[in-house]
Design a protein around this motif. Structure first.
Motif, PDB file in Angstrom:
ATOM      1  N   LYS A  81       0.832  -1.293   0.063  1.00  0.00           N
ATOM      2  CA  LYS A  81      -0.013   0.013  -0.001  1.00  0.00           C
ATOM      3  C   LYS A  81       1.035   1.495  -0.081  1.00  0.00           C
ATOM      4  O   LYS A  81       0.486   2.305  -0.618  1.00  0.00           O
ATOM      5  N   ALA A  82       1.873   1.200   0.694  1.00  0.00           N
ATOM      6  CA  ALA A  82       3.054   2.241   0.736  1.00  0.00           C
ATOM      7  C   ALA A  82       3.797   2.167  -0.239  1.00  0.00           C
ATOM      8  O   ALA A  82       4.722   3.381  -0.303  1.00  0.00           O
ATOM      9  N   ASP A  83       3.848   1.568  -1.219  1.00  0.00           N
ATOM     10  CA  ASP A  83       4.450   1.348  -2.533  1.00  0.00           C
ATOM     11  C   ASP A  83       6.002   1.351  -2.032  1.00  0.00           C
ATOM     12  O   ASP A  83       7.053   1.845  -2.627  1.00  0.00           O
ATOM     13  N   ASP A  84       6.390   0.676  -0.773  1.00  0.00           N
ATOM     14  CA  ASP A  84       7.487   0.335  -0.533  1.00  0.00           C
ATOM     15  C   ASP A  84       8.547  -0.504  -1.492  1.00  0.00           C
ATOM     16  O   ASP A  84       8.069  -1.625  -1.754  1.00  0.00           O
ATOM     17  N   THR A  85       9.660  -0.013  -1.910  1.00  0.00           N
ATOM     18  CA  THR A  85      10.399  -0.878  -2.917  1.00  0.00           C
ATOM     19  C   THR A  85      10.940  -2.032  -2.173  1.00  0.00           C
ATOM     20  O   THR A  85      11.372  -3.079  -2.971  1.00  0.00           O
ATOM     21  N   GLU A  86      10.866  -2.225  -0.967  1.00  0.00           N
ATOM     22  CA  GLU A  86      11.361  -3.561  -0.187  1.00  0.00           C
ATOM     23  C   GLU A  86      10.012  -4.520  -0.081  1.00  0.00           C
ATOM     24  O   GLU A  86      10.295  -5.564   0.732  1.00  0.00           O
ATOM     25  N   ALA A  87       9.086  -4.093  -0.530  1.00  0.00           N
ATOM     26  CA  ALA A  87       7.589  -4.920  -0.251  1.00  0.00           C
ATOM     27  C   ALA A  87       7.884  -6.483  -0.992  1.00  0.00           C
ATOM     28  O   ALA A  87       7.413  -7.344  -0.308  1.00  0.00           O
ATOM     29  N   THR A  88       8.870  -6.667  -1.703  1.00  0.00           N
ATOM     30  CA  THR A  88       9.093  -7.990  -2.312  1.00  0.00           C
ATOM     31  C   THR A  88      10.151  -8.637  -1.738  1.00  0.00           C
ATOM     32  O   THR A  88      10.788  -9.778  -2.006  1.00  0.00           O
ATOM     33  N   ARG A  89      10.865  -7.988  -0.756  1.00  0.00           N
ATOM     34  CA  ARG A  89      12.093  -8.681   0.015  1.00  0.00           C
ATOM     35  C   ARG A  89      11.675 -10.169   0.604  1.00  0.00           C
ATOM     36  O   ARG A  89      12.633 -11.005   0.613  1.00  0.00           O
ATOM     37  N   PHE A  90      10.494 -10.075   1.073  1.00  0.00           N
ATOM     38  CA  PHE A  90      10.015 -11.370   1.893  1.00  0.00           C
ATOM     39  C   PHE A  90      10.241 -12.523   0.869  1.00  0.00           C
ATOM     40  O   PHE A  90      10.714 -13.600   1.111  1.00  0.00           O
ATOM     41  N   TRP A  91       9.760 -12.192  -0.350  1.00  0.00           N
ATOM     42  CA  TRP A  91       9.632 -13.517  -1.407  1.00  0.00           C
ATOM     43  C   TRP A  91      10.999 -13.633  -1.932  1.00  0.00           C
ATOM     44  O   TRP A  91      11.154 -15.037  -2.053  1.00  0.00           O
ATOM     45  N   GLU A 299       6.207 -17.708 -10.062  1.00  0.00           N
ATOM     46  CA  GLU A 299       5.661 -17.401  -9.051  1.00  0.00           C
ATOM     47  C   GLU A 299       5.942 -15.735  -8.510  1.00  0.00           C
ATOM     48  O   GLU A 299       5.280 -14.890  -8.195  1.00  0.00           O
ATOM     49  N   PHE A 300       7.190 -15.737  -8.605  1.00  0.00           N
ATOM     50  CA  PHE A 300       7.789 -14.564  -7.954  1.00  0.00           C
ATOM     51  C   PHE A 300       7.588 -13.452  -8.802  1.00  0.00           C
ATOM     52  O   PHE A 300       6.929 -12.424  -8.520  1.00  0.00           O
ATOM     53  N   ALA A 301       7.657 -13.352 -10.362  1.00  0.00           N
ATOM     54  CA  ALA A 301       6.667 -12.610 -11.270  1.00  0.00           C
ATOM     55  C   ALA A 301       5.319 -12.261 -11.014  1.00  0.00           C
ATOM     56  O   ALA A 301       4.890 -11.140 -10.978  1.00  0.00           O
ATOM     57  N   ALA A 302       4.760 -13.321 -10.660  1.00  0.00           N
ATOM     58  CA  ALA A 302       3.297 -13.000 -10.406  1.00  0.00           C
ATOM     59  C   ALA A 302       3.073 -12.361  -9.264  1.00  0.00           C
ATOM     60  O   ALA A 302       2.114 -11.249  -9.293  1.00  0.00           O
ATOM     61  N   GLY A 303       3.737 -12.718  -8.288  1.00  0.00           N
ATOM     62  CA  GLY A 303       3.546 -11.874  -7.052  1.00  0.00           C
ATOM     63  C   GLY A 303       4.049 -10.451  -6.991  1.00  0.00           C
ATOM     64  O   GLY A 303       3.145  -9.760  -6.301  1.00  0.00           O
ATOM     65  N   VAL A 304       4.871 -10.027  -7.527  1.00  0.00           N
ATOM     66  CA  VAL A 304       5.292  -8.831  -7.808  1.00  0.00           C
ATOM     67  C   VAL A 304       4.258  -7.964  -8.432  1.00  0.00           C
ATOM     68  O   VAL A 304       3.887  -6.665  -8.062  1.00  0.00           O
ATOM     69  N   GLU A 305       3.634  -8.604  -9.675  1.00  0.00           N
ATOM     70  CA  GLU A 305       2.526  -7.967 -10.487  1.00  0.00           C
ATOM     71  C   GLU A 305       1.474  -7.730  -9.417  1.00  0.00           C
ATOM     72  O   GLU A 305       0.599  -6.918  -9.712  1.00  0.00           O
ATOM     73  N   ILE A 306       1.026  -8.903  -8.738  1.00  0.00           N
ATOM     74  CA  ILE A 306      -0.285  -8.778  -7.852  1.00  0.00           C
ATOM     75  C   ILE A 306      -0.001  -7.590  -7.026  1.00  0.00           C
ATOM     76  O   ILE A 306      -1.240  -7.099  -6.852  1.00  0.00           O
ATOM     77  N   LEU A 307       1.036  -7.132  -6.589  1.00  0.00           N
ATOM     78  CA  LEU A 307       1.064  -5.781  -5.755  1.00  0.00           C
ATOM     79  C   LEU A 307       0.465  -4.486  -6.370  1.00  0.00           C
ATOM     80  O   LEU A 307       0.441  -3.583  -5.869  1.00  0.00           O
ATOM     81  N   ARG A 308       0.542  -4.684  -7.625  1.00  0.00           N
ATOM     82  CA  ARG A 308       0.057  -3.427  -8.559  1.00  0.00           C
ATOM     83  C   ARG A 308      -1.430  -3.618  -8.697  1.00  0.00           C
ATOM     84  O   ARG A 308      -1.909  -2.545  -9.263  1.00  0.00           O
ATOM     85  N   HIS A 309      -2.131  -4.440  -8.098  1.00  0.00           N
ATOM     86  CA  HIS A 309      -3.688  -4.713  -8.668  1.00  0.00           C
ATOM     87  C   HIS A 309      -4.474  -4.624  -7.277  1.00  0.00           C
ATOM     88  O   HIS A 309      -4.089  -4.945  -6.203  1.00  0.00           O
ATOM     89  N   HIS A 310      -5.827  -4.308  -7.422  1.00  0.00           N
ATOM     90  CA  HIS A 310      -6.911  -4.320  -6.503  1.00  0.00           C
ATOM     91  C   HIS A 310      -6.864  -5.434  -5.588  1.00  0.00           C
ATOM     92  O   HIS A 310      -7.140  -5.347  -4.396  1.00  0.00           O
ATOM     93  N   ASP A 311      -7.199  -6.670  -6.154  1.00  0.00           N
ATOM     94  CA  ASP A 311      -7.749  -7.857  -5.390  1.00  0.00           C
ATOM     95  C   ASP A 311      -6.997  -8.040  -4.376  1.00  0.00           C
ATOM     96  O   ASP A 311      -7.598  -8.468  -3.219  1.00  0.00           O
ATOM     97  N   PHE A 312      -5.684  -8.132  -4.306  1.00  0.00           N
ATOM     98  CA  PHE A 312      -4.724  -8.584  -2.946  1.00  0.00           C
ATOM     99  C   PHE A 312      -5.195  -7.823  -1.842  1.00  0.00           C
ATOM    100  O   PHE A 312      -5.548  -8.091  -0.842  1.00  0.00           O
ATOM    101  N   TYR A 313      -5.343  -6.324  -2.101  1.00  0.00           N
ATOM    102  CA  TYR A 313      -5.532  -5.496  -0.953  1.00  0.00           C
ATOM    103  C   TYR A 313      -6.968  -5.578  -0.381  1.00  0.00           C
ATOM    104  O   TYR A 313      -6.975  -5.480   0.635  1.00  0.00           O
TER     105      TYR A 313
END
Length: 359
Positions: A81-91, A299-313
């Motif tokens: 939500k905060a558009d943190d560049t480290e959001a994908t570090r977990f994956w 899966e990683f590529a798909a996960g990063v893209e997920i963060l750009r879209h509505h449904d996850f949030y």
């Protein structure tokens, strides 16, 4: 012999004789894993691999509710939500951990007692010795939060008999110990109250014990898991889930009739339409993949893209923020999710997790 216990808050590293025991220690959060836990587990595995006094590694969860309910999605929700560049570090660190578990050199024993979901399945089902109990409730429930089954399950689920993995991935429904064994995500069932004795027996092994010696100990505690509902309904699942688009699967379930097909269809209709179509594509791609790494990269590529879209949030909001259990998906119907929208998740625009690995 009981060895010293080391604690780093969320992960406890213990020794029981020759067994190195990793205890996930967030019982109030159902042992959901965060980045610091991923790092602690990886470090513990690396240390145990080099320690000649360690015969095997045992993964378990503290508390009486489960091994692990998955990743800490609230943190990912907030960072995304905060558009943190480290959001994908977990994956970026969790997925290589899943790979390390799948290729671990010493015997690795996962105790899947109670709730084992999402990231917990990743920590357990890639291991060599996967134990379930009468209390096990296993699931990959991600389509219900606008996400998809990850942690390498797009490699594991297609290996289940027939279309059982497709059923698990799309519905996200909980399954029992018997179902987990039938689906190939677990190996043996043991009574939950015998787990402390089982760990002691593993710890009594010689430091140079091999997988056969570990397996012999586990088999001595094994009991029948009972009947598998998925096995009982295997023919229905195979008929209905053989299709390569979700709309056809739903139509087949409707035509099939019966309680199991009706319950399955009802569950799917509650999930994110985008997640359903993405999940089916990932599972079909996993079936034809060269190995776990290819699936994790996808899966990683798909996960990063997920963060750009509505449904996850929206899915996380409804499930764990507001807890109203009433997500408003967008697009709201399967018909509105076009092929081009799903292609975005396969673009691979986000780097690689395994740059030195040849697919």
């Amino acid at each position: 012999m009981q060895g010293p216990t080391m604690s780093s808050d969320d992960v406890i590293l213990d020794r029981v004789g020759s067994a190195a025991v990793i205890r996930l220690n967030r019982p109030k959060a159902l042992n959901s894993i965060n980045l610091s836990m991923v790092r602690a587990i990886r470090a513990a595995l690396d240390d145990a691999a080099e320690d000649v006094s360690v015969s095997c590694v045992v993964l378990t969860g503290e508390g009486d509710r489960g091994l692990c309910a998955g990743g800490d999605i609230r943190v990912l929700f907030e960072m995304g939500k905060a558009d943190d560049t480290e959001a994908t570090r977990f994956w970026r660190e969790e997925f290589p951990l899943n790979y390390a578990i799948a290729h671990y050199l010493k015997p690795y024993v996962a105790l899947m007692d109670g709730i084992t979901m999402g990231g917990g399945v990743g920590l357990a089902s890639h291991g060599r010795h996967r134990l379930v109990t009468e209390r096990t409730r296993l699931a990959m429930p991600e389509t219900g939060i606008g996400y998809f089954p990850d942690v390498g399950t797009s490699w594991l689920l297609p290996k289940a008999p027939g279309e059982v993995g497709t059923w698990m991935g799309l519905t996200g429904l909980e399954v029992t110990a018997a179902d987990a064994i039938f689906a190939g995500l677990a190996d043996l069932s043991v009574p939950s109250d015998e787990l402390p004795k089982l760990v002691q027996a593993l710890g009594a092994l010689a430091a140079d014990a091999d997988d056969a010696a570990v397996e012999a100990v586990l088999q001595s505690f094994a009991v029948s898991p009972g009947e598998s509902e998925l096995q009982r309904n295997h023919a229905v699942i195979d008929r209905c889930f053989a299709h390569d688009n979700v709309e056809d699967i739903l139509a087949a379930l409707d035509a099939e009739g019966g309680e199991f097909a009706g319950r399955t269809r009802e569950a799917i209709l509650k999930r994110s339409p985008t997640s359903l179509k993405l999940t089916l594509r990932l599972l079909r791609a996993g079936r034809d993949s060269s190995g776990l790494v290819e699936c994790l990269e996808r899966e990683f590529a798909a996960g990063v893209e997920i963060l750009r879209h509505h449904d996850f949030y929206e899915g996380v909001r409804a499930a764990i923020i507001d807890k109203d259990r009433d997500p408003k998906w967008s697009p709201a119907s399967l018909q509105e999710v076009g092929r081009e929208a799903i292609e975005l998740y396969f673009a691979g625009r986000h780097g690689t997790l395994f740059p030195d690995h040849r697919l």
